[in-house]
Scaffold this active site. Structure first.
Site, PDB file in Angstrom:
ATOM      1  N   PRO A 293       0.808  -1.218   0.000  1.00  0.00           N
ATOM      2  CA  PRO A 293       0.000   0.000   0.000  1.00  0.00           C
ATOM      3  C   PRO A 293       0.843   1.271   0.000  1.00  0.00           C
ATOM      4  O   PRO A 293       1.682   1.467   0.865  1.00  0.00           O
ATOM      5  CB  PRO A 293      -0.839  -0.114   1.277  1.00  0.00           C
ATOM      6  CG  PRO A 293      -0.202  -1.162   2.084  1.00  0.00           C
ATOM      7  CD  PRO A 293       0.589  -2.034   1.184  1.00  0.00           C
ATOM      8  N   GLU A 294       0.643   2.090  -0.977  1.00  0.00           N
ATOM      9  CA  GLU A 294       1.212   3.439  -0.986  1.00  0.00           C
ATOM     10  C   GLU A 294       0.031   4.395  -0.918  1.00  0.00           C
ATOM     11  O   GLU A 294      -1.086   3.985  -0.626  1.00  0.00           O
ATOM     12  CB  GLU A 294       2.101   3.626  -2.221  1.00  0.00           C
ATOM     13  CG  GLU A 294       3.252   2.610  -2.195  1.00  0.00           C
ATOM     14  CD  GLU A 294       4.309   2.827  -3.278  1.00  0.00           C
ATOM     15  OE1 GLU A 294       4.503   3.971  -3.710  1.00  0.00           O
ATOM     16  OE2 GLU A 294       4.941   1.831  -3.676  1.00  0.00           O
TER      17      GLU A 294
END
Length: 283
Positions: free
Chosen positions: A2-3
DNA sequence: GCTTGCGCCTGAATGC
DNA sequence: TGCATTCAGGCGCAAG
């Protein structure tokens, strides 16, 4: 992994399904994800029971659920974290770590295989919790200041990719979007920050924003009413990556095979034609 | 004060 | 086949 776009998708899902709900019971199934709550897992659970969630906010890759007593639950998804809203009879996920039972009968579940992420409690969740005050705004934030960013960047004595990964300078960028943003901007990751020109800086911000905006667009459509998910499953990863993980494949712009270099105990992917290595680079 | 590197984690993929 | 090693990487913190 996840960014920013994935975390924002989770934030929106939580805002839709958890705000206004009261937490009835908390079960901590593994101590590691609550390691930052120093009084321990039992205290973590006791502290949250009976609290209502009033808002869900984000700074960089951190989320916080503001509570009705002024505190907040800080959430970081780490490498493999997920926040799922599930009915209580749904099978336990393989890496289910923490369960927050809600007053509407649903459960908010924290699932995290590798446990780099976690949950903690901030006593001051009204605005920006002090624990994450050092995290900069992200490049899509309307209050992100391009000029100040450029000045701070050029004062650094490091390479451009290291700077992009530094969450105190600009937040939300991880290894994948750093590589993709640099490719869009036609800049090599080892380019010394102090040598960046104004046009290159503008290209860099355009590149990073472009890559995050399109990921957000695709990820934002991929969750349904009950299932708030993030696991690099935005679809973006399969279809739209120009260089990340594409070693040996042709650059979408010029056809030159993508190259992989070791970088900070991980990898950097570049097009050697579009992103030539600077003569004196900083890794 | 700023920059750099380590250690934390699990499981899939790879090597012998 | 089976065991060992490598790799993925965000973040806090210690060391330089």
């Amino acid at each position: 992994m996840p960014e920013l776009p994935e975390v924002e998708v989770v934030r929106r899902g939580l805002a839709d399904h958890v705000v206004g709900r009261t937490i009835s019971t908390v079960r901590v199934l593994h101590p590691r994800p609550v390691r930052r709550h120093l009084p321990g897992p039992d205290d973590f659970a006791d502290r949250l029971a009976g609290r209502r969630v009033d808002a869900v906010s984000r700074r960089g890759k951190y989320l916080w659920l503001a509570l009705d007593d002024g505190a907040a639950i800080l959430v970081h998804l780490g490498m493999s974290g997920q926040m799922l809203v599930q009915p209580p009879h749904a099978d336990a996920e393989r890496h289910l770590r923490v369960v927050l039972e809600l007053d509407d009968g649903l459960e908010l579940r924290f699932v995290d295989q590798r446990m780099f992420g976690g949950l903690s409690i901030s006593e001051d969740g009204a605005t920006l919790p002090p624990e994450i005050a050092h995290i900069a705004r992200d490049a899509l934030d309307p209050r992100f200041d391009d000029v100040v960013f450029g000045e701070r960047l050029r004062r650094r004595k490091t390479g451009i990719k290291r700077a992009l990964l530094d969450q105190t300078l600009v937040s939300g960028i991880g290894n994948i979007y750093a590589d993709e943003g640099l490719w869009r901007a036609r800049l090599h990751f080892a380019r010394p920050t102090e040598t960046l020109t104004r046009p290159e800086l503008a290209r860099l911000l355009d590149g990073v924003r472009g890559v995050m905006a399109s990921a957000l667009e695709q990820g934002g459509t991929s969750f349904d009413a009950l299932y708030v998910n993030v696991n690099g499953q935005s679809g973006y990863f399969d279809r739209s990556l120009a260089v990340y993980g594409q070693e040996g494949r042709p650059c979408p712009r010029c056809g030159t095979p993508v190259r992989r270099d070791a970088f900070m105990n991980r990898s950097s992917f570049t097009c050697p034609q579009c992103q030539p290595r600077p003569r004196r680079g900083r890794w």
